[in-house]
Scaffold this motif. Structure first.
Motif, short mmCIF file in Angstrom:
data_model
loop_
_atom_site.label_atom_id
_atom_site.label_comp_id
_atom_site.label_asym_id
_atom_site.label_seq_id
_atom_site.Cartn_x
_atom_site.Cartn_y
_atom_site.Cartn_z
N LEU A 1 17.36 61.22 27.07
CA LEU A 1 17.90 59.87 27.21
C LEU A 1 16.82 58.98 27.83
O LEU A 1 16.36 59.25 28.95
CB LEU A 1 19.14 59.87 28.12
N LEU A 2 16.39 57.96 27.11
CA LEU A 2 15.44 57.01 27.67
C LEU A 2 16.24 56.01 28.51
O LEU A 2 16.93 55.15 27.96
CB LEU A 2 14.66 56.30 26.57
N VAL A 3 16.15 56.18 29.82
CA VAL A 3 16.90 55.30 30.73
C VAL A 3 15.94 54.38 31.46
O VAL A 3 14.76 54.70 31.66
CB VAL A 3 17.74 56.11 31.75
N ALA A 4 16.45 53.20 31.83
CA ALA A 4 15.63 52.19 32.50
C ALA A 4 16.30 51.75 33.79
O ALA A 4 17.53 51.84 33.93
CB ALA A 4 15.45 50.98 31.58
N ARG A 5 15.48 51.27 34.72
CA ARG A 5 16.06 50.69 35.94
C ARG A 5 16.92 49.48 35.55
O ARG A 5 16.65 48.79 34.57
CB ARG A 5 14.98 50.31 36.94
N ARG A 6 17.95 49.24 36.33
CA ARG A 6 18.95 48.23 35.96
C ARG A 6 18.36 46.83 35.80
O ARG A 6 18.81 46.05 34.96
CB ARG A 6 20.05 48.19 37.01
N ASP A 7 17.35 46.50 36.63
CA ASP A 7 16.83 45.13 36.61
C ASP A 7 15.57 44.97 35.77
O ASP A 7 14.88 43.95 35.87
CB ASP A 7 16.58 44.64 38.04
N LEU A 8 15.27 45.94 34.92
CA LEU A 8 14.10 45.80 34.05
C LEU A 8 14.35 44.63 33.09
O LEU A 8 15.39 44.59 32.42
CB LEU A 8 13.86 47.08 33.26
N PRO A 9 13.42 43.68 32.99
CA PRO A 9 13.67 42.51 32.14
C PRO A 9 13.89 42.86 30.67
O PRO A 9 14.68 42.21 29.97
CB PRO A 9 12.39 41.67 32.32
N THR B 1 16.10 59.59 40.55
CA THR B 1 16.36 58.86 41.80
C THR B 1 15.43 57.66 41.92
O THR B 1 15.84 56.57 42.34
CB THR B 1 16.19 59.79 43.01
N ASP B 2 14.15 57.83 41.55
CA ASP B 2 13.22 56.71 41.68
C ASP B 2 13.48 55.63 40.64
O ASP B 2 13.21 54.46 40.88
CB ASP B 2 11.78 57.23 41.57
N VAL B 3 14.00 56.00 39.47
CA VAL B 3 14.38 54.98 38.49
C VAL B 3 15.59 54.20 39.01
O VAL B 3 15.64 52.97 38.92
CB VAL B 3 14.67 55.61 37.11
N VAL B 4 16.56 54.92 39.57
CA VAL B 4 17.74 54.26 40.14
C VAL B 4 17.30 53.30 41.25
O VAL B 4 17.81 52.18 41.37
CB VAL B 4 18.73 55.31 40.69
N ALA B 5 16.32 53.72 42.06
CA ALA B 5 15.85 52.90 43.18
C ALA B 5 14.93 51.77 42.74
O ALA B 5 14.58 50.89 43.55
CB ALA B 5 15.14 53.79 44.19
N GLY B 6 14.50 51.79 41.48
CA GLY B 6 13.62 50.75 40.99
C GLY B 6 12.15 51.02 41.22
O GLY B 6 11.31 50.13 41.01
N ASN B 7 11.80 52.23 41.66
CA ASN B 7 10.40 52.57 41.90
C ASN B 7 9.68 53.06 40.65
O ASN B 7 8.47 53.25 40.65
CB ASN B 7 10.30 53.64 43.00
N ALA B 8 10.43 53.33 39.59
CA ALA B 8 9.88 53.65 38.26
C ALA B 8 10.70 52.87 37.25
O ALA B 8 11.86 52.53 37.50
CB ALA B 8 9.94 55.14 37.99
N ASP B 9 10.09 52.54 36.12
CA ASP B 9 10.76 51.68 35.14
C ASP B 9 11.61 52.45 34.14
O ASP B 9 12.72 52.01 33.79
CB ASP B 9 9.71 50.86 34.37
N TRP C 1 23.27 61.19 32.12
CA TRP C 1 24.43 60.53 31.52
C TRP C 1 25.40 60.03 32.58
O TRP C 1 25.97 58.93 32.46
CB TRP C 1 25.13 61.46 30.55
N ALA C 2 25.57 60.80 33.65
CA ALA C 2 26.49 60.37 34.73
C ALA C 2 25.98 59.07 35.35
O ALA C 2 26.78 58.16 35.64
CB ALA C 2 26.61 61.46 35.78
N ALA C 3 24.67 58.95 35.55
CA ALA C 3 24.12 57.73 36.13
C ALA C 3 24.29 56.55 35.17
O ALA C 3 24.49 55.41 35.61
CB ALA C 3 22.64 57.93 36.46
N VAL C 4 24.22 56.82 33.87
CA VAL C 4 24.47 55.77 32.87
C VAL C 4 25.90 55.29 32.98
O VAL C 4 26.18 54.08 33.03
CB VAL C 4 24.17 56.29 31.45
N GLU C 5 26.84 56.22 33.00
CA GLU C 5 28.25 55.87 33.06
C GLU C 5 28.59 55.10 34.34
O GLU C 5 29.47 54.23 34.35
CB GLU C 5 29.11 57.12 32.96
N GLN C 6 27.90 55.42 35.42
CA GLN C 6 28.15 54.75 36.71
C GLN C 6 27.39 53.44 36.86
O GLN C 6 27.51 52.75 37.88
CB GLN C 6 27.76 55.69 37.85
N GLY C 7 26.61 53.07 35.84
CA GLY C 7 25.89 51.81 35.88
C GLY C 7 24.65 51.81 36.76
O GLY C 7 24.11 50.75 37.08
#
Length: 325
Positions: A130-138, A196-204, A213-219
């Motif tokens: 799953l290619l996931v991104a930090r929430r605030d990535l433009p 964890t670092d993607v969730v924290a915004g330290n990686a994109d 998937w759980a982190a995706v579902e939880q936003g």
């Protein structure tokens, strides 16, 4: 008076007359005649371990013997698989396999076993990355990510779970398809710290296994794309990577293997039992609960799949000059 010996029974006279001596031989024990071990080459609690325990529970009644799961971790999974590779090929020692023990790991470091000398009994399940991104990535979608990578190389940080892991090689494959130097690749010691670092915004970005998937579902992160050949049924509105980057397919998978020389009869019976178990809705549902889809492939088809996978990753490793310290 001459005494004549009593006549031998006709059957024995015929055997002796033909020069044949009947010798009683013990019957060969039916398989299995004792508990069957499934060696998991990683610590307890991970996806491989959970899958092994589900499968052991499902096939034990048909075998008529207990199926014991044994965790033997170390050296990227090589220690556990080596133990099975060196075991007697009698069907009582089996290994759980994955990309790190068959198609990737042996190409990155010296392997104590030949991965293609093992008898690959059956693929069990698969999952896309799953290619996931930090929430605030433009950049909100795959097209925007690709446009940025091409216009502004080395500005996106794509995390991975360790050098040489499938999460790293998938990111490198993305990099190679778009042009070298498009991304930065911070490495972590496992999926959890990378996510964890993607969730924290330290990686994109992160090509995570399905545990994200759980982190995706939880936003906590946004799902940008999946690496399966087609769209993932669990998230049908999410594009497959190869819709924008042809040929970018990278699957996580688990399988079962036996030692070199495992008899065809035992391997075929095991493959059939695995397929029957994976056809049951309850087991399929339990696998889906940990982010995997039942995807049995027996013997020849599974081995062909593994050879294609190994060739894909060999090219990525060579072009990327990837080394494990």
């Amino acid at each position: 008076m001459r005494h004549h010996p009593a006549p031998r029974p006709l059957g024995r006279r015929l055997l002796l007359g033909a020069g044949i001596v009947a010798v009683a031989r013990p019957a060969r024990a039916a398989w299995p005649d004792r508990p069957v071990r499934i060696v998991v080459p990683f610590p307890a609690g991970g996806g491989v371990d959970l899958t092994a325990r589900m499968l052991a529970e499902a096939i034990a009644p048909g075998l008529g013997q207990p199926v014991v799961v044994e965790n033997r971790s170390g050296a990227g999974g090589a220690i556990g698989v080596q133990a099975v590779a060196q075991a007697a090929p009698d069907g009582h020692a089996l290994a759980m396999t994955s990309p790190s023990t068959v198609t990737i790991g042996p190409q990155l470091r010296p392997s104590p076993y030949d991965p293609f000398a093992l008898v690959h009994v059956s693929r069990i399940c698969t999952s896309p990355l799953l290619l996931v991104a930090r929430r605030d990535l433009p950049e909100r979608d795959l097209a925007a990510l690709i446009a940025r990578a091409r216009a502004n190389p080395a500005t996106l940080r794509v995390a991975n779970a360790g050098v040489g892991t499938v999460t790293h090689l998938a990111a490198e494959l993305f990099n190679q398809r778009l042009g070298a130097g498009r991304f930065l690749h911070p490495s972590y010691r496992g999926t959890a710290p990378a996510l964890t670092d993607v969730v924290a915004g330290n990686a994109d970005l992160f090509f995570s296994d399905s545990s994200a998937w759980a982190a995706v579902e939880q936003g906590q992160v946004r799902l940008i794309a999946v690496t399966s050949a087609e769209r993932w049924p669990r998230s049908p509105d999410t594009p497959a990577m190869q819709e924008a980057v042809p040929g970018l397919v990278a699957m996580n998978w688990y399988g079962m293997a036996g030692p070199p020389g495992l008899p065809d009869g035992i391997a075929d019976r095991l493959a059939q039992m695995v397929a029957e178990a994976l056809a049951r809705p309850e087991l399929r549902s339990r696998l889906e609960g940990i982010g995997f889809d039942a995807a049995p492939l027996a013997r020849s088809a599974f081995t062909a799949f593994l050879r294609r996978e190994a060739e894909t990753w060999r090219e990525v490793i060579t072009r990327g000059n990837i080394r494990v310290e």
